[in-house]
Design a protein around this motif. Structure first.
Motif, mmCIF file in Angstrom:
data_model
loop_
_atom_site.group_PDB
_atom_site.id
_atom_site.type_symbol
_atom_site.label_atom_id
_atom_site.label_comp_id
_atom_site.label_asym_id
_atom_site.label_seq_id
_atom_site.Cartn_x
_atom_site.Cartn_y
_atom_site.Cartn_z
ATOM 1 N N VAL A 81 0.821 -1.225 0.000
ATOM 2 C CA VAL A 81 0.000 0.000 0.000
ATOM 3 C C VAL A 81 0.850 1.267 0.000
ATOM 4 O O VAL A 81 0.329 2.374 0.148
ATOM 5 C CB VAL A 81 -0.993 0.045 1.189
ATOM 6 C CG1 VAL A 81 -1.925 -1.144 1.141
ATOM 7 C CG2 VAL A 81 -0.267 0.137 2.535
ATOM 8 N N GLY A 175 -0.653 -0.668 6.168
ATOM 9 C CA GLY A 175 -0.416 0.762 6.322
ATOM 10 C C GLY A 175 -0.556 1.279 7.735
ATOM 11 O O GLY A 175 -0.388 2.476 7.972
ATOM 12 N N ARG A 371 -0.731 5.780 3.701
ATOM 13 C CA ARG A 371 -0.873 5.187 2.367
ATOM 14 C C ARG A 371 0.040 5.948 1.416
ATOM 15 O O ARG A 371 0.279 7.142 1.590
ATOM 16 C CB ARG A 371 -2.314 5.271 1.861
ATOM 17 C CG ARG A 371 -3.280 4.313 2.545
ATOM 18 C CD ARG A 371 -2.972 2.868 2.178
ATOM 19 N NE ARG A 371 -3.697 1.936 3.031
ATOM 20 C CZ ARG A 371 -4.792 1.279 2.639
ATOM 21 N NH1 ARG A 371 -5.274 1.489 1.445
ATOM 22 N NH2 ARG A 371 -5.381 0.430 3.444
ATOM 23 N N ARG A 374 0.946 2.574 -4.639
ATOM 24 C CA ARG A 374 0.646 1.143 -4.607
ATOM 25 C C ARG A 374 1.753 0.347 -5.282
ATOM 26 O O ARG A 374 2.193 0.689 -6.383
ATOM 27 C CB ARG A 374 -0.699 0.926 -5.308
ATOM 28 C CG ARG A 374 -1.089 -0.487 -5.596
ATOM 29 C CD ARG A 374 -1.625 -1.221 -4.388
ATOM 30 N NE ARG A 374 -2.526 -2.258 -4.834
ATOM 31 C CZ ARG A 374 -2.145 -3.358 -5.495
ATOM 32 N NH1 ARG A 374 -0.876 -3.556 -5.748
ATOM 33 N NH2 ARG A 374 -3.052 -4.241 -5.881
#
Lengths: 483, 189
Positions: A81, A175, A371, A374
Motif C-alpha cells: 500500500v 499501512g 498510504r 501502490r
C-alpha cells in the motif's frame, strides 16, 4: 548389519514429525533425520484472496504464534500500500505493533521456558515424562509455576489490548493499525494491582534468569556440551546493530563471528536466501545463497539473535547480555542449551520494552494509517519468538494475492535441528539395541531447545507426539517407541 | 447426528464424573453458581472453530438478558493462564471440536488430571483443572462439551454437519446456562 531408529512424533512441539536413526554394521550412528510428514499448502490457499485480508488470514496457519504471522503479513502489505518498510508507519502505529509483538514474545518465551524447558532442568531429561511437566514444577518450585501463569496471562492481555481480541486479531492492517491504546487500557497494564503490572513482569523475568543461571552454575558441563556444534546465525538487527524483534536489516555471522550477510534490506531477501528441497522431508532447508546449502545453513531464534546483535537496547537485558557474551569471550555462542539462557534474556528485554512503551504517549495518538504509491510486491520479515519469519507476497492490479512464500522460523532451523538430533543420537544411541526413555528424552530436549512449531512449519492442523524407530542396515525395524 | 437424547452425552462414563465443587450445588432459590463457558480452537480451520463459535453465539444470547453469573472466554488453545480463570468459577464448561466419531456432540464430566497430557504448547482441560487445583486450591465442577467436526482445512466456515452439531449443543446447554438450578444431565460427584 546396520540399523535405523525412528522417533515419531515429537512431544511438546507442534505439528507432526518423526526421527529416524540409522545404525551401521558396527552399531554406530550413521545418519539421523528429523522428518516432517505433513504437507505445505497454505501458500496456495491465500492465492486469489484480497491482499488486505492477509494479516487476518495468516492467523489460520497456527494457534501458537498467530501474532507473528499477523505482523509479518501486515508488514508485507505495508509495502504493497506504499507505506514503506518498517519505519514508514506513524509513530502510534509502529509502537502499537511493537507492543503487540513484545507481548507475544513475552508470553511465548515464558511458556516455553517454564512449561517446556524448566521441567527438563528441574528434574533432568532422563526423568519420567509423567513428572517432567508443569504440575511437577509446582511441586518442586511453586513460586516459579505461579509466576509462569501470571507471565502468560500478562502477555495475552497485551495481545488482546493491541490486537483487539485474542483470536484472529485485527489490530495491524496494511499501512498501520486500527486502534490505539486507551489510557484505561494502558493503566491496567502499566499500573494494575500487583503482580499484574509491568514492574512485576520485569522482576519475574529477572527471577527466571536467576533460576537459569543458578542451574547453569551447578550443571555447566551438561549445558555447555549437550548438542553443541558450530553454525552460522541469522536474524534481523536494527541498522545500528541493536537487537530488534520487529524490524531491521538481515545479518548473519559465522561460528567465529565473521559477518557473512552484511545487513541487507529485507525486500532483497531472495537475493540472499534459498531453500533446498530434500526428498525425505516436506520441510525445506534454507541457506545463504552465496555459500550454498552445505555451508550456508544457519540457526535462527534467541541464540542466533544474541549472536548477531551488537547490543540490547534496554539496560537490564543489556547487562545480562554482557554476562552471556563473556562466556564465549564475545564470540558467537554455539551451545544448543544456551538457547534457554538467550530466551530468558529476551524475555527480560521484552518486559523492559513493554514497560517503556506503556509510558510512551504516542500509544494514545490518533494518526493510525499511512498510504502511498501502490506496489505489486512486498516482503515482511519479523523476529518471531522461534526466529526469523519471512512473508513474501505478490498482488495483482485487481488486488488479489497471486503469489505467497512463507519461510517460518522452524523451517529456518531445519538443518540445525537435524544436526542437533544427530549429535544427541551419536552420544546416546551408538550400539543401541533398544530405545530407552533416556534416549527418547535426549532427542526431545535437543529439538525442544529450538521451540519448534511444526504445525506452522508444515502449515498443517494439529499437534504432534513422538515416535522413534530403530532400523538396521537392511532397513529392518529393530525397535520402535511412540509417546 | 445427535439429538437431545443422544446416549453419549446423557450417559457419560462413570469415571468421567466431574469433581465436587468447593461450593455446594445450587438450590433453586440460592444465588446461581458462577459459570465459565470456555471455547477453544481455531475458527480459521473450519470445524476446529466450533467451540469458539459456540461461545460467541452464547455470549450474544447472554447479553440479551441479565445473567451476571455467566462468563465467556475463548482462545486458540487452552493454556496455563486459563487455570486462573477457572479458579474463579463454580462451574467450567469447556467447548471444543472433536475428531471422535461422536453422534453429534457429547457432554462429559471432567476430573483434574495430574497425569498431565501437556505434550505440546497447549494444555488439555484436565491439566488446566489440575493446575487450578494445585496452584489455587480451586476445584470447580467441570465439563467438556465436544462437538464432532469433519473438516479442518484453512477455509473458514464450518461444514454443514458441524453447524448442525453446534446448534444441537447450543440448544442442549442453553437451558442450564439460563437457569442453572435445572442442572446438567450428567452425574455430579
Amino acid at each position: 548389519m546396520s540399523r535405523k531408529i525412528v522417533i515419531e512424533p515429537v512431544t511438546r512441539v507442534e505439528g507432526h514429525g518423526k526421527v529416524t536413526i540409522h545404525l551401521n554394521d558396527a552399531g554406530e550412528v550413521e545418519q539421523s533425520r528429523l522428518h516432517i510428514v505433513e504437507f505445505r499448502g497454505f501458500e496456495r490457499f491465500v492465492q486469489g484472496r484480497p491482499y488486505w485480508e492477509a494479516p487476518v488470514l495468516v492467523q489460520r496457519l497456527c494457534g501458537i504464534c498467530p501474532v507473528s504471522h499477523h505482523l509479518a503479513a501486515a508488514k508485507a502489505m505495508d509495502v504493497i500500500v506504499g507505506a514503506g518498510t518498517g519505519d514508514g508507519l506513524t509513530p502510534t502505529a509502529e509502537k502499537m505493533r511493537r507492543l503487540m509483538h513484545y507481548g507475544q514474545i513475552f508470553q511465548s518465551h515464558s511458556l516455553h521456558f517454564f512449561h517446556l524447558a524448566s521441567p527438563d532442568l528441574l528434574f533432568g531429561y532422563d526423568s519420567p515424562p509423567e513428572t517432567r511437566n508443569i504440575i511437577g514444577v509446582i511441586a518442586a518450585n511453586r513460586e516459579l509455576a505461579t509466576q509462569a501463569v501470571l507471565m502468560r496471562k500478562y502477555g495475552q492481555e497485551i495481545i488482546a489490548a493491541t490486537a483487539g481480541k485474542k483470536i484472529h486479531g485485527t489490530g495491524a492492517v496494511p499501512g498501520g493499525i486500527n486502534k490505539n491504546l486507551s489510557l484505561a487500557e494502558r493503566d491496567v497494564l502499566l499500573k494494575g494491582p500487583r503482580p499484574m503490572n509491568a514492574d512485576a513482569m520485569v522482576q519475574f523475568a529477572q527471577g527466571a534468569l536467576e533460576f537459569f543461571k543458578n542451574y547453569y552454575s551447578k550443571h555447566k558441563s551438561f549445558i555447555d556440551t549437550f548438542s553443541s556444534f558450530p553454525s552460522n546465525h541469522l536474524s534481523l538487527v536494527r541498522p545500528d546493530g541493536a537487537l530488534d524483534f520487529y524490524d531491521g536489516v538481515l545479518r548473519a555471522v559465522d561460528a567465529d563471528g565473521r559477518k557473512i550477510l552484511h545487513d541487507v534490506e529485507c525486500q532483497d531477501y531472495l537475493a540472499h536466501i534459498r531453500e533446498e528441497v530434500r526428498s525425505w522431508s516436506y520441510m525445506k532447508f534454507p541457506y545463504l545463497r552465496h555459500l550454498g546449502p552445505d555451508t550456508g545453513w544457519y540457526r535462527v531464534g534467541p541464540l542466533a539473535r544474541l549472536n548477531t546483535a551488537d547490543f540490547i537496547p534496554s539496560p537490564l537485558a543489556q547487562k545480562e547480555f554482557e554476562g552471556f557474551k563473556n562466556v564465549t569471550g564475545g564470540k558467537p555462542n554455539n551451545m544448543c542449551l544456551h538457547t534457554h539462557w538467550a530466551r530468558l534474556i529476551e524475555t527480560l528485554h521484552a518486559a523492559e520494552m513493554i514497560r517503556e512503551l506503556l509510558n510512551d504517549g504516542d500509544l494514545q495518538g490518533t494518526d493510525l494509517m499511512v498510504r502511498g504509491k501502490r506496489e505489486a510486491e512486498g516482503v515482511g520479515i519479523i523476529e518471531a519468538p522461534r526466529g526469523t519469519l519471512f512473508h513474501h507476497y505478490r498482488v495483482s492490479p485487481e488486488d488479489q494475492i497471486v503469489m505467497a512464500n512463507l519461510i517460518v522460523s522452524t523451517t529456518n532451523n531445519n538443518e540445525p535441528m537435524n544436526r542437533s538430533v544427530n549429535h544427541v543420537a551419536k552420544a546416546l544411541m551408538t550400539g543401541a539395541k533398544e530405545i530407552t526413555e533416556g534416549m527418547m528424552n535426549g532427542v526431545e530436549v535437543a529439538i525442544r531447545a529450538y521451540d519448534p512449531c511444526l504445525s506452522c512449519a508444515t502449515h498443517a492442523y494439529g499437534s504432534m507426539a513422538l515416535s522413534l524407530t530403530l532400523y538396521d542396515a537392511s532397513g529392518d525395524v529393530i525397535a520402535q517407541r511412540t509417546r | 447426528m445427535s439429538s437431545r437424547s443422544a446416549p453419549d452425552r446423557a450417559s457419560p462414563e462413570a469415571d468421567s464424573a466431574p469433581p465436587e465443587a468447593d461450593s455446594a450445588p445450587p438450590e433453586a432459590d440460592s444465588a446461581p453458581p458462577r459459570i465459565l463457558v470456555y471455547g477453544y480452537g481455531n475458527p480459521g480451520r473450519q470445524d476446529d472453530g466450533a467451540g469458539v463459535l459456540l461461545v460467541e453465539e452464547l455470549a450474544a444470547w447472554a447479553r440479551s438478558g441479565e445473567r451476571p453469573w455467566l462468563t465467556f472466554d475463548s482462545n486458540y488453545q487452552l493454556n496455563a493462564e486459563d487455570a486462573l480463570a477457572a479458579a474463579d468459577q463454580d462451574v467450567v464448561i469447556f467447548a471444543d471440536a472433536s475428531r471422535d466419531q461422536l453422534e453429534g456432540f457429547r457432554l462429559r464430566g471432567l476430573q483434574p488430571s495430574a497425569a498431565v497430557s501437556f505434550s505440546t504448547h497447549a494444555m488439555s482441560p484436565e491439566s488446566v483443572l489440575a493446575l487450578s487445583a494445585e496452584l489455587y486450591g480451586a476445584r470447580p465442577a467441570a465439563y467438556l462439551l465436544s462437538m464432532r467436526g469433519y473438516r479442518w482445512e484453512p477455509n473458514g466456515a464450518l461444514t454443514r454437519e458441524a453447524r448442525k452439531n453446534l446448534e444441537d449443543a447450543k440448544a442442549f446447554i442453553t437451558p442450564f446456562l439460563d437457569r442453572p438450578a435445572v442442572g446438567l444431565p450428567v452425574p455430579s460427584a
